[in-house]
Motif scaffolding. Structure first.
Motif, PDB file in Angstrom:
ATOM      1  N   GLY A 156       0.828  -1.191   0.000  1.00 33.57           N
ATOM      2  CA  GLY A 156       0.000   0.000   0.000  1.00 33.57           C
ATOM      3  C   GLY A 156       0.860   1.238   0.000  1.00 33.57           C
ATOM      4  O   GLY A 156       1.917   1.275  -0.613  1.00 33.57           O
ATOM      5  N   ARG A 157       0.410   2.239   0.738  1.00 32.00           N
ATOM      6  CA  ARG A 157       1.122   3.513   0.803  1.00 32.00           C
ATOM      7  C   ARG A 157       2.319   3.434   1.742  1.00 32.00           C
ATOM      8  O   ARG A 157       2.213   2.932   2.851  1.00 32.00           O
ATOM      9  CB  ARG A 157       0.185   4.594   1.326  1.00 32.00           C
ATOM     10  CG  ARG A 157      -0.949   4.942   0.407  1.00 32.00           C
ATOM     11  CD  ARG A 157      -1.835   5.974   1.069  1.00 32.00           C
ATOM     12  NE  ARG A 157      -2.765   6.539   0.110  1.00 32.00           N
ATOM     13  CZ  ARG A 157      -3.527   7.589   0.358  1.00 32.00           C
ATOM     14  NH1 ARG A 157      -3.464   8.178   1.536  1.00 32.00           N
ATOM     15  NH2 ARG A 157      -4.338   8.054  -0.549  1.00 32.00           N
ATOM     16  N   THR A 158       3.421   3.973   1.292  1.00 26.46           N
ATOM     17  CA  THR A 158       4.584   4.178   2.151  1.00 26.46           C
ATOM     18  C   THR A 158       4.856   5.675   2.148  1.00 26.46           C
ATOM     19  O   THR A 158       5.054   6.264   1.080  1.00 26.46           O
ATOM     20  CB  THR A 158       5.814   3.406   1.627  1.00 26.46           C
ATOM     21  OG1 THR A 158       5.511   2.009   1.634  1.00 26.46           O
ATOM     22  CG2 THR A 158       7.022   3.665   2.503  1.00 26.46           C
ATOM     23  N   ILE A 159       4.820   6.273   3.327  1.00 28.05           N
ATOM     24  CA  ILE A 159       4.949   7.724   3.447  1.00 28.05           C
ATOM     25  C   ILE A 159       6.277   8.033   4.133  1.00 28.05           C
ATOM     26  O   ILE A 159       6.520   7.571   5.248  1.00 28.05           O
ATOM     27  CB  ILE A 159       3.761   8.307   4.252  1.00 28.05           C
ATOM     28  CG1 ILE A 159       2.441   7.921   3.566  1.00 28.05           C
ATOM     29  CG2 ILE A 159       3.901   9.809   4.388  1.00 28.05           C
ATOM     30  CD1 ILE A 159       1.208   8.223   4.393  1.00 28.05           C
ATOM     31  N   LEU A 164       5.516   2.643  -7.431  1.00 30.07           N
ATOM     32  CA  LEU A 164       5.079   3.889  -8.057  1.00 30.07           C
ATOM     33  C   LEU A 164       5.385   5.063  -7.133  1.00 30.07           C
ATOM     34  O   LEU A 164       5.241   4.953  -5.914  1.00 30.07           O
ATOM     35  CB  LEU A 164       3.573   3.856  -8.330  1.00 30.07           C
ATOM     36  CG  LEU A 164       3.073   2.817  -9.339  1.00 30.07           C
ATOM     37  CD1 LEU A 164       1.565   2.677  -9.245  1.00 30.07           C
ATOM     38  CD2 LEU A 164       3.488   3.210 -10.752  1.00 30.07           C
ATOM     39  N   THR A 165       5.787   6.196  -7.715  1.00 32.82           N
ATOM     40  CA  THR A 165       6.001   7.433  -6.950  1.00 32.82           C
ATOM     41  C   THR A 165       5.331   8.585  -7.682  1.00 32.82           C
ATOM     42  O   THR A 165       4.788   8.406  -8.781  1.00 32.82           O
ATOM     43  CB  THR A 165       7.500   7.751  -6.790  1.00 32.82           C
ATOM     44  OG1 THR A 165       8.067   7.976  -8.087  1.00 32.82           O
ATOM     45  CG2 THR A 165       8.247   6.618  -6.103  1.00 32.82           C
ATOM     46  N   ASP A 166       5.397   9.759  -7.072  1.00 27.80           N
ATOM     47  CA  ASP A 166       4.846  10.993  -7.674  1.00 27.80           C
ATOM     48  C   ASP A 166       3.365  10.827  -8.020  1.00 27.80           C
ATOM     49  O   ASP A 166       2.934  11.125  -9.132  1.00 27.80           O
ATOM     50  CB  ASP A 166       5.649  11.400  -8.916  1.00 27.80           C
ATOM     51  CG  ASP A 166       7.119  11.656  -8.600  1.00 27.80           C
ATOM     52  OD1 ASP A 166       7.424  11.971  -7.433  1.00 27.80           O
ATOM     53  OD2 ASP A 166       7.953  11.539  -9.510  1.00 27.80           O
ATOM     54  N   TYR A 175      -4.255   7.119  -6.228  1.00 27.33           N
ATOM     55  CA  TYR A 175      -4.152   7.799  -4.935  1.00 27.33           C
ATOM     56  C   TYR A 175      -5.111   7.192  -3.906  1.00 27.33           C
ATOM     57  O   TYR A 175      -4.789   7.074  -2.734  1.00 27.33           O
ATOM     58  CB  TYR A 175      -4.445   9.282  -5.135  1.00 27.33           C
ATOM     59  CG  TYR A 175      -4.224  10.144  -3.926  1.00 27.33           C
ATOM     60  CD1 TYR A 175      -2.957  10.654  -3.638  1.00 27.33           C
ATOM     61  CD2 TYR A 175      -5.272  10.489  -3.082  1.00 27.33           C
ATOM     62  CE1 TYR A 175      -2.749  11.471  -2.533  1.00 27.33           C
ATOM     63  CE2 TYR A 175      -5.079  11.303  -1.984  1.00 27.33           C
ATOM     64  CZ  TYR A 175      -3.811  11.799  -1.716  1.00 27.33           C
ATOM     65  OH  TYR A 175      -3.610  12.605  -0.624  1.00 27.33           O
ATOM     66  N   HIS A 176      -6.300   6.800  -4.359  1.00 30.98           N
ATOM     67  CA  HIS A 176      -7.297   6.217  -3.450  1.00 30.98           C
ATOM     68  C   HIS A 176      -7.570   4.750  -3.761  1.00 30.98           C
ATOM     69  O   HIS A 176      -8.577   4.200  -3.336  1.00 30.98           O
ATOM     70  CB  HIS A 176      -8.612   7.004  -3.526  1.00 30.98           C
ATOM     71  CG  HIS A 176      -8.528   8.348  -2.898  1.00 30.98           C
ATOM     72  ND1 HIS A 176      -8.703   9.511  -3.611  1.00 30.98           N
ATOM     73  CD2 HIS A 176      -8.265   8.720  -1.631  1.00 30.98           C
ATOM     74  CE1 HIS A 176      -8.562  10.545  -2.794  1.00 30.98           C
ATOM     75  NE2 HIS A 176      -8.293  10.098  -1.588  1.00 30.98           N
ATOM     76  N   GLU A 177      -6.688   4.110  -4.495  1.00 26.32           N
ATOM     77  CA  GLU A 177      -6.915   2.720  -4.912  1.00 26.32           C
ATOM     78  C   GLU A 177      -6.373   1.735  -3.876  1.00 26.32           C
ATOM     79  O   GLU A 177      -5.369   1.987  -3.219  1.00 26.32           O
ATOM     80  CB  GLU A 177      -6.212   2.477  -6.250  1.00 26.32           C
ATOM     81  CG  GLU A 177      -6.392   1.088  -6.786  1.00 26.32           C
ATOM     82  CD  GLU A 177      -7.244   1.035  -8.033  1.00 26.32           C
ATOM     83  OE1 GLU A 177      -7.649  -0.065  -8.399  1.00 26.32           O
ATOM     84  OE2 GLU A 177      -7.498   2.096  -8.617  1.00 26.32           O
ATOM     85  N   ALA A 181       3.322  -1.038  -4.608  1.00 22.61           N
ATOM     86  CA  ALA A 181       3.684  -0.143  -3.504  1.00 22.61           C
ATOM     87  C   ALA A 181       3.686   1.291  -4.010  1.00 22.61           C
ATOM     88  O   ALA A 181       4.265   1.585  -5.055  1.00 22.61           O
ATOM     89  CB  ALA A 181       5.048  -0.508  -2.944  1.00 22.61           C
ATOM     90  N   LEU A 182       3.029   2.173  -3.271  1.00 20.45           N
ATOM     91  CA  LEU A 182       2.991   3.594  -3.601  1.00 20.45           C
ATOM     92  C   LEU A 182       3.858   4.340  -2.598  1.00 20.45           C
ATOM     93  O   LEU A 182       3.648   4.215  -1.388  1.00 20.45           O
ATOM     94  CB  LEU A 182       1.555   4.118  -3.530  1.00 20.45           C
ATOM     95  CG  LEU A 182       0.471   3.287  -4.218  1.00 20.45           C
ATOM     96  CD1 LEU A 182      -0.892   3.936  -4.022  1.00 20.45           C
ATOM     97  CD2 LEU A 182       0.776   3.131  -5.694  1.00 20.45           C
ATOM     98  N   PHE A 183       4.814   5.107  -3.075  1.00 24.04           N
ATOM     99  CA  PHE A 183       5.701   5.869  -2.200  1.00 24.04           C
ATOM    100  C   PHE A 183       5.368   7.353  -2.290  1.00 24.04           C
ATOM    101  O   PHE A 183       5.294   7.913  -3.385  1.00 24.04           O
ATOM    102  CB  PHE A 183       7.169   5.633  -2.573  1.00 24.04           C
ATOM    103  CG  PHE A 183       7.724   4.357  -2.015  1.00 24.04           C
ATOM    104  CD1 PHE A 183       8.484   4.363  -0.856  1.00 24.04           C
ATOM    105  CD2 PHE A 183       7.468   3.149  -2.630  1.00 24.04           C
ATOM    106  CE1 PHE A 183       8.985   3.183  -0.324  1.00 24.04           C
ATOM    107  CE2 PHE A 183       7.965   1.963  -2.110  1.00 24.04           C
ATOM    108  CZ  PHE A 183       8.724   1.984  -0.957  1.00 24.04           C
ATOM    109  N   PHE A 184       5.170   7.964  -1.116  1.00 25.31           N
ATOM    110  CA  PHE A 184       4.877   9.395  -1.018  1.00 25.31           C
ATOM    111  C   PHE A 184       5.935  10.065  -0.142  1.00 25.31           C
ATOM    112  O   PHE A 184       6.409   9.468   0.820  1.00 25.31           O
ATOM    113  CB  PHE A 184       3.499   9.623  -0.365  1.00 25.31           C
ATOM    114  CG  PHE A 184       2.346   9.074  -1.155  1.00 25.31           C
ATOM    115  CD1 PHE A 184       1.632   9.878  -2.022  1.00 25.31           C
ATOM    116  CD2 PHE A 184       1.963   7.746  -1.019  1.00 25.31           C
ATOM    117  CE1 PHE A 184       0.561   9.373  -2.737  1.00 25.31           C
ATOM    118  CE2 PHE A 184       0.892   7.233  -1.729  1.00 25.31           C
ATOM    119  CZ  PHE A 184       0.184   8.052  -2.592  1.00 25.31           C
TER     120      PHE A 184
END
Length: 198
Positions: free
Chosen positions: A3-6, A90-92, A100-102, A109-112
């Motif tokens: 999921g999201r990694t912040i 994925l980034t940016d 963004y809301h998926e 993995a989404l990196f923010f």
């Protein structure tokens, strides 16, 4: 599922140093002895969906790039019998990006990157889902404070999904209703009766 990694902004944007000759040789050796996907002992497992949906999931992993995200690795289906997909990073990803809301239910993995702890909490909560999260920090007190601000059913500190039968499991928002496991889970299956005398 990833999921999201912040990450806070102070984490370096500089690329990692090139691997040493010894590290490259070790990676080659690991690849040589690692079983291929689908074989016993393989590190990459099948996605828990029908094989026909794997292509759809892979396409949804590529869709964010069309909306401005950067694909760092993966993003394609692996051509094997069954449901296999390359691990994808994925980034940016902006708020107008569908990713963004998926919730992918796949190795995506989404990196923010955010300015500070406050922005991390805002981003973590800006989701229709809320099953679980994790906070990693050398400062456990700070991690506990941030965990209290994250709107999920579970938050783990310095570990990921350390579930066990004596701890309640469940989420909030669109992720879940009620709890499984522990006495909280047992109560979900109990009919309670009230008798009141006036």
């Amino acid at each position: 599922m990833w999921g999201r990694t912040i990450l806070e902004a102070h984490f370096s944007r500089r690329p990692a140093a090139p691997p040493t000759r010894r590290a490259r040789a070790r990676r080659r050796d690991q690849r040589a002895i690692a079983p291929p996907p689908g074989e016993p002992g393989a590190k990459l497992k099948r996605i828990s969906v029908a094989p026909a949906r794997t292509g759809q999931i892979a396409r949804s992993g590529q869709q964010p790039v069309k909306h401005g995200a950067r694909l760092l690795s993966g993003g394609k289906r692996i051509d094997l019998p069954g449901a296999f997909m390359q691990p994808t990073i994925l980034t940016d990803i902006g708020p107008d990006n569908p990713a963004y809301h998926e919730e992918f239910f796949a190795p995506v993995a989404l990196f923010f990157r955010v300015a500070d702890e406050d922005a991390a909490a805002v981003l973590a909560n800006d989701s229709p889902f809320g099953l679980g999260g994790a906070v990693f920090s050398a400062d456990v007190g700070r991690a506990k404070r941030l965990a209290g601000r994250i709107d999920t059913g579970m938050v783990f500190i310095n570990c990921v999904a350390a579930a066990s039968s004596d701890m309640p499991f469940g989420g909030v928002k669109n992720s879940a209703y009620g709890r499984e496991l522990s006495d909280a889970g047992i109560q979900e299956f109990v009919n309670k009766k009230l008798i009141r005398v006036a």
